[in-house]
Design a protein around this motif. Structure first.
Motif, PDB file in Angstrom:
ATOM      1  N   TYR A 152      -2.989   3.641  -0.566  1.00  0.00           N
ATOM      2  CA  TYR A 152      -2.197   3.545   0.687  1.00  0.00           C
ATOM      3  C   TYR A 152      -3.161   3.414   1.904  1.00  0.00           C
ATOM      4  O   TYR A 152      -4.150   3.736   2.027  1.00  0.00           O
ATOM      5  CB  TYR A 152      -1.613   4.799   0.853  1.00  0.00           C
ATOM      6  CG  TYR A 152      -0.281   5.153   0.173  1.00  0.00           C
ATOM      7  CD1 TYR A 152      -0.488   5.283  -1.291  1.00  0.00           C
ATOM      8  CD2 TYR A 152       1.224   5.057   0.706  1.00  0.00           C
ATOM      9  CE1 TYR A 152       0.652   5.643  -2.107  1.00  0.00           C
ATOM     10  CE2 TYR A 152       2.107   5.102  -0.251  1.00  0.00           C
ATOM     11  CZ  TYR A 152       2.157   5.410  -1.448  1.00  0.00           C
ATOM     12  OH  TYR A 152       3.075   5.490  -2.438  1.00  0.00           O
ATOM     13  N   GLN A 174      -3.258   3.872   6.210  1.00  0.00           N
ATOM     14  CA  GLN A 174      -2.792   4.837   7.226  1.00  0.00           C
ATOM     15  C   GLN A 174      -3.451   4.445   8.473  1.00  0.00           C
ATOM     16  O   GLN A 174      -4.511   4.565   8.749  1.00  0.00           O
ATOM     17  CB  GLN A 174      -2.963   6.301   6.954  1.00  0.00           C
ATOM     18  CG  GLN A 174      -2.337   7.082   7.739  1.00  0.00           C
ATOM     19  CD  GLN A 174      -2.573   8.693   7.647  1.00  0.00           C
ATOM     20  OE1 GLN A 174      -3.342   9.058   6.965  1.00  0.00           O
ATOM     21  NE2 GLN A 174      -1.352   9.472   8.071  1.00  0.00           N
ATOM     22  N   GLY A 188      -1.814   7.494  13.893  1.00  0.00           N
ATOM     23  CA  GLY A 188      -0.460   8.013  14.313  1.00  0.00           C
ATOM     24  C   GLY A 188       0.684   7.577  13.587  1.00  0.00           C
ATOM     25  O   GLY A 188       1.918   7.952  13.979  1.00  0.00           O
ATOM     26  N   LYS A 189       0.542   7.153  12.377  1.00  0.00           N
ATOM     27  CA  LYS A 189       1.521   6.592  11.493  1.00  0.00           C
ATOM     28  C   LYS A 189       1.484   7.289   9.996  1.00  0.00           C
ATOM     29  O   LYS A 189       0.482   7.661   9.529  1.00  0.00           O
ATOM     30  CB  LYS A 189       1.481   5.002  11.120  1.00  0.00           C
ATOM     31  CG  LYS A 189       1.737   4.416  12.418  1.00  0.00           C
ATOM     32  CD  LYS A 189       2.110   2.811  12.262  1.00  0.00           C
ATOM     33  CE  LYS A 189       2.148   2.220  13.589  1.00  0.00           C
ATOM     34  NZ  LYS A 189       2.178   0.647  13.313  1.00  0.00           N
ATOM     35  N   GLY A 190       2.464   7.179   9.270  1.00  0.00           N
ATOM     36  CA  GLY A 190       2.313   7.288   7.838  1.00  0.00           C
ATOM     37  C   GLY A 190       2.017   6.655   6.925  1.00  0.00           C
ATOM     38  O   GLY A 190       1.840   5.443   7.377  1.00  0.00           O
ATOM     39  N   PRO A 191       1.407   7.162   5.699  1.00  0.00           N
ATOM     40  CA  PRO A 191       0.721   6.202   4.782  1.00  0.00           C
ATOM     41  C   PRO A 191       1.527   5.098   4.497  1.00  0.00           C
ATOM     42  O   PRO A 191       2.749   5.447   4.258  1.00  0.00           O
ATOM     43  CB  PRO A 191       0.175   6.919   3.601  1.00  0.00           C
ATOM     44  CG  PRO A 191       0.186   8.422   4.176  1.00  0.00           C
ATOM     45  CD  PRO A 191       1.395   8.448   5.432  1.00  0.00           C
ATOM     46  N   LEU A 226       1.963   1.851   1.445  1.00  0.00           N
ATOM     47  CA  LEU A 226       1.612   1.441   0.120  1.00  0.00           C
ATOM     48  C   LEU A 226       0.918  -0.055   0.448  1.00  0.00           C
ATOM     49  O   LEU A 226       1.532  -0.907   0.980  1.00  0.00           O
ATOM     50  CB  LEU A 226       2.496   1.256  -0.897  1.00  0.00           C
ATOM     51  CG  LEU A 226       2.217   0.675  -2.262  1.00  0.00           C
ATOM     52  CD1 LEU A 226       1.120   1.613  -2.903  1.00  0.00           C
ATOM     53  CD2 LEU A 226       3.222   0.176  -3.218  1.00  0.00           C
ATOM     54  N   PHE A 275      -6.211   5.720   1.489  1.00  0.00           N
ATOM     55  CA  PHE A 275      -6.172   6.716   0.358  1.00  0.00           C
ATOM     56  C   PHE A 275      -6.019   6.150  -0.811  1.00  0.00           C
ATOM     57  O   PHE A 275      -4.966   5.105  -1.113  1.00  0.00           O
ATOM     58  CB  PHE A 275      -5.123   7.659   0.640  1.00  0.00           C
ATOM     59  CG  PHE A 275      -5.141   8.512   2.104  1.00  0.00           C
ATOM     60  CD1 PHE A 275      -4.524   8.045   3.155  1.00  0.00           C
ATOM     61  CD2 PHE A 275      -6.023   9.735   1.840  1.00  0.00           C
ATOM     62  CE1 PHE A 275      -4.945   8.822   4.291  1.00  0.00           C
ATOM     63  CE2 PHE A 275      -6.145  10.334   2.984  1.00  0.00           C
ATOM     64  CZ  PHE A 275      -5.712  10.033   4.117  1.00  0.00           C
ATOM     65  N   PHE A 292       3.970  15.367   6.082  1.00  0.00           N
ATOM     66  CA  PHE A 292       4.636  13.798   6.078  1.00  0.00           C
ATOM     67  C   PHE A 292       5.783  14.208   4.827  1.00  0.00           C
ATOM     68  O   PHE A 292       5.477  14.796   3.828  1.00  0.00           O
ATOM     69  CB  PHE A 292       3.752  13.069   5.606  1.00  0.00           C
ATOM     70  CG  PHE A 292       2.652  12.214   6.647  1.00  0.00           C
ATOM     71  CD1 PHE A 292       1.495  12.874   6.619  1.00  0.00           C
ATOM     72  CD2 PHE A 292       3.256  11.325   7.341  1.00  0.00           C
ATOM     73  CE1 PHE A 292       0.592  12.371   7.614  1.00  0.00           C
ATOM     74  CE2 PHE A 292       2.307  10.586   8.296  1.00  0.00           C
ATOM     75  CZ  PHE A 292       1.070  11.273   8.354  1.00  0.00           C
ATOM     76  N   PHE A 319       6.580   6.666   3.048  1.00  0.00           N
ATOM     77  CA  PHE A 319       6.375   8.035   3.920  1.00  0.00           C
ATOM     78  C   PHE A 319       7.044   7.664   5.218  1.00  0.00           C
ATOM     79  O   PHE A 319       7.101   6.795   5.909  1.00  0.00           O
ATOM     80  CB  PHE A 319       5.000   8.274   4.234  1.00  0.00           C
ATOM     81  CG  PHE A 319       3.942   8.764   2.912  1.00  0.00           C
ATOM     82  CD1 PHE A 319       3.750   8.024   1.996  1.00  0.00           C
ATOM     83  CD2 PHE A 319       3.681  10.074   2.946  1.00  0.00           C
ATOM     84  CE1 PHE A 319       3.248   8.406   0.679  1.00  0.00           C
ATOM     85  CE2 PHE A 319       3.051  10.596   1.749  1.00  0.00           C
ATOM     86  CZ  PHE A 319       2.955   9.746   0.930  1.00  0.00           C
ATOM     87  N   GLY A 320       7.485   8.891   5.942  1.00  0.00           N
ATOM     88  CA  GLY A 320       7.966   9.068   7.229  1.00  0.00           C
ATOM     89  C   GLY A 320       6.669   9.167   8.316  1.00  0.00           C
ATOM     90  O   GLY A 320       5.556   9.040   7.797  1.00  0.00           O
ATOM     91  N   PRO A 321       7.027   9.133   9.610  1.00  0.00           N
ATOM     92  CA  PRO A 321       5.904   8.874  10.639  1.00  0.00           C
ATOM     93  C   PRO A 321       5.253  10.238  10.682  1.00  0.00           C
ATOM     94  O   PRO A 321       4.148  10.338  11.316  1.00  0.00           O
ATOM     95  CB  PRO A 321       6.651   8.551  11.578  1.00  0.00           C
ATOM     96  CG  PRO A 321       7.944   9.091  11.596  1.00  0.00           C
ATOM     97  CD  PRO A 321       8.447   9.191  10.271  1.00  0.00           C
ATOM     98  N   GLY A 322       5.785  11.399  10.113  1.00  0.00           N
ATOM     99  CA  GLY A 322       4.788  12.471  10.297  1.00  0.00           C
ATOM    100  C   GLY A 322       5.367  13.340  11.262  1.00  0.00           C
ATOM    101  O   GLY A 322       5.784  13.187  12.367  1.00  0.00           O
TER     102      GLY A 322
END
Lengths: 116, 110
Positions: free
Chosen positions: A36, A38, A41-44, A46, A89, B90, B101-104
């Motif tokens: 992943y 990242q 400020g964002k989500g991981p 794929l 990750f 997350f 995944f969402g933005p957290g």
């Protein structure tokens, strides 16, 4: 249970060079290994994955290799660009017996900096 | 738009308060997950759910409660927040092998 170790924790390369990130896992029954990316400020997200019945997989500038005997897998990024700068990750899907939950155990992350 | 959303994106609370983090996905994925992300630890699984009304513990479940009355929603509740629960949370849902995944949610417990 499954444990995933990731190295290095930080990696700095010049634009155009290659970058390699390595992970080891402990559970020999693990059969799915995603990577992943990242961004701040964002989500991981794929970027590539590999199953245990495959030794190598490529997608343009990125590739992943898997050595089941040694229980390690690596991410290779060639011709790096500044937009490759992010945290990467690795993860392994642990053995769940008869259920296929797809639970992931993550490595600690590698901060990649690509210098222009 | 299809996807996975989390709310709130930022939350500050005080020790001992109850706080609920929301997660919503539009794909009708069966599996959903909650992770926390802390420096040096990567992402650690708190709870996951295989379907509505089916939940199970992950690596670090203590202090957290989840529920899943509808497939699309998977809220995470901190019943009595502690400073050690300051983290980025997350939510993810799983389609085939891929977790999205969402933005957290960045949670600070004072």
């Amino acid at each position: 249970g499954e444990n995933v170790e990731q190295h290095p924790s930080t990696l700095s390369v010049q634009e155009g060079d290659s970058a390699v990130i390595k992970c080891t896992y402990s559970d020999s029954a693990s059969n799915y290994f995603p990577w992943y990316k990242q961004e701040l400020g964002k989500g991981p997200q794929l970027i590539i994955d590999i199953r245990s019945n495959v030794g190598e997989k490529k997608d343009q500038r990125i590739a992943v290799t898997l050595n089941k005997t040694a229980k390690h897998f690596s991410l290779h990024i060639t011709e790096t660009q500044p937009e490759d700068s992010a945290v990467y990750f690795c993860a392994a899907a642990g053995s769940d017996g008869s259920s296929n939950t797809g639970k992931l155990i993550f490595g600690q992350g590698t901060t990649l900096q690509v210098k222009p | 738009d299809a996807g996975i959303t989390q709310s709130p994106r930022y939350k500050i609370t005080e020790t001992g308060r109850q706080v609920t983090l929301m997660c919503h996905q539009t794909w009708s994925h069966s599996y959903m997950f909650w992770y926390r992300q802390d420096l040096g630890h990567g992402l650690r699984l708190i709870y996951y759910s295989a379907a509505a009304d089916i939940t199970d513990k992950g690596e670090v479940p203590d202090g957290y409660v989840v529920s899943r009355s509808k497939t699309e929603n998977f809220p995470l509740t901190l019943e009595s927040a502690t400073r050690s629960q300051t983290s980025v949370y997350f939510c993810a849902s799983r389609g085939a092998d891929t977790q999205y995944f969402g933005p957290g949610t960045r949670l600070t417990v004072l």
